[in-house]
Design a protein around this motif. Structure first.
Motif, PDB file in Angstrom:
ATOM      1  N   LYS A  53       0.797  -1.227   0.000  1.00 14.99           N
ATOM      2  CA  LYS A  53       0.000   0.000   0.000  1.00 14.99           C
ATOM      3  C   LYS A  53       0.829   1.276   0.000  1.00 14.99           C
ATOM      4  N   THR A  54       2.155   1.160   0.084  1.00 10.37           N
ATOM      5  CA  THR A  54       3.014   2.340   0.131  1.00 10.37           C
ATOM      6  C   THR A  54       4.162   2.184  -0.862  1.00 10.37           C
ATOM      7  N   ASN A  55       4.898   3.270  -1.067  1.00  9.88           N
ATOM      8  CA  ASN A  55       6.045   3.242  -1.967  1.00  9.88           C
ATOM      9  C   ASN A  55       7.320   2.942  -1.172  1.00  9.88           C
ATOM     10  N   GLY A 111       0.919   0.384  -4.035  1.00  3.82           N
ATOM     11  CA  GLY A 111       2.290   0.772  -3.727  1.00  3.82           C
ATOM     12  C   GLY A 111       3.263   0.400  -4.836  1.00  3.82           C
ATOM     13  N   SER A 201       4.848  -2.130   5.979  1.00  3.12           N
ATOM     14  CA  SER A 201       4.799  -0.821   5.301  1.00  3.12           C
ATOM     15  C   SER A 201       3.370  -0.278   5.295  1.00  3.12           C
TER      16      SER A 201
END
Length: 252
Positions: A53-55, A111, A201
């Protein structure tokens, strides 16, 4: 005449030594070309079990000693030797980095995973240290083991620090077969790492977190003041009553 004789005596040894040196250089063995350059599997990577869900920015792993170069290492007891006739197509550190990026890329979720060389900024940084990357001749197993540390980019807070490992069976003593088993171990360890990255993350809002901390701190101070004020108010009537009793009590 004397000077000429001296020059001859000095010049002849130099010629002989120069011939000897040139002879030594000419007999050095030529570097051997490996029979095969081994790379990671080009397909079949599994994504993380949870959505990303994130970079995440994946850094080049730290690798030292026998794991730093293109040679492929094999271990037996306390000894490490290089496998003949095969080498990595790239450095082991870059191969591991590419494997983790690939596994996170094929994961579900919005992500993204990018190598640090791209220069992009993410929500998290993934840093790795290669601990073991050898074919164990005693157990006939290929082992890839590394430590991974996940930190938030916003405040450098360490979210997780774990050791990841994958083991692949080695079927035979052929150099290429053993090297390919080690390549599969890198792939398996990268997929295990992707699971942990997706798990830890979690999206965050650094500004909102700081505001919440300030609000919690203010609320705590306000509560302490109110409790202190209540204590003072409780003590005040008791002291007044004691003074009144002392005034009304007749002296004996």
């Amino acid at each position: 005449m004397l000077k000429r004789e001296l020059r001859k005596r000095l010049f002849l040894p130099l010629i002989v030594s120069g011939m000897a040196l040139s002879g030594c250089v000419s007999v050095l063995p030529e570097p051997q070309t490996p029979e095969a350059l081994v790379r990671l599997p080009t397909s079949g990577f599994q994504g993380a079990s949870l959505p990303l869900k994130t970079n995440v920015v994946v850094h080049i792993p730290d690798a030292m000693g026998a794991f730093a170069g293109a040679e492929i290492a094999a271990s037996e007891n306390q000894r490490i030797r290089y496998i003949k006739d095969v080498k990595w197509a790239d450095s082991p550190a870059r191969l591991l980095q590419a494997a983790i990026v690939e596994s996170l890329t094929v994961s579900d979720g919005d992500g993204l995973a990018v190598p640090v060389q791209v220069g992009a900024r993410g929500d998290y940084d993934l840093k790795l240290s290669l601990l073991d990357l050898t074919v164990d001749n005693s157990s006939e197993q290929a082992v890839c083991k590394f430590r991974m540390v996940i930190t938030r980019t916003g405040d450098k807070k360490i979210i997780a620090s774990e050791v990841v490992q994958a083991i692949e069976a080695v079927d035979g003593r052929n150099s290429v077969v053993r090297a390919e088993a080690l390549a599969r171990a890198i792939k398996g360890a990268a997929e295990n790492a992707a699971d942990l990255v997706a798990k830890h993350s979690i999206p965050y809002d650094l500004v909102a977190e700081r505001d919440a901390k300030r609000a919690a701190k203010r609320a705590k101070l306000l509560k302490q003041r109110e409790e202190s004020q209540a204590e003072r108010e409780q003590e005040a009537p008791e002291s007044s009553t004691d003074e009144l009793v002392e005034e009304l009590t007749p002296e004996i």
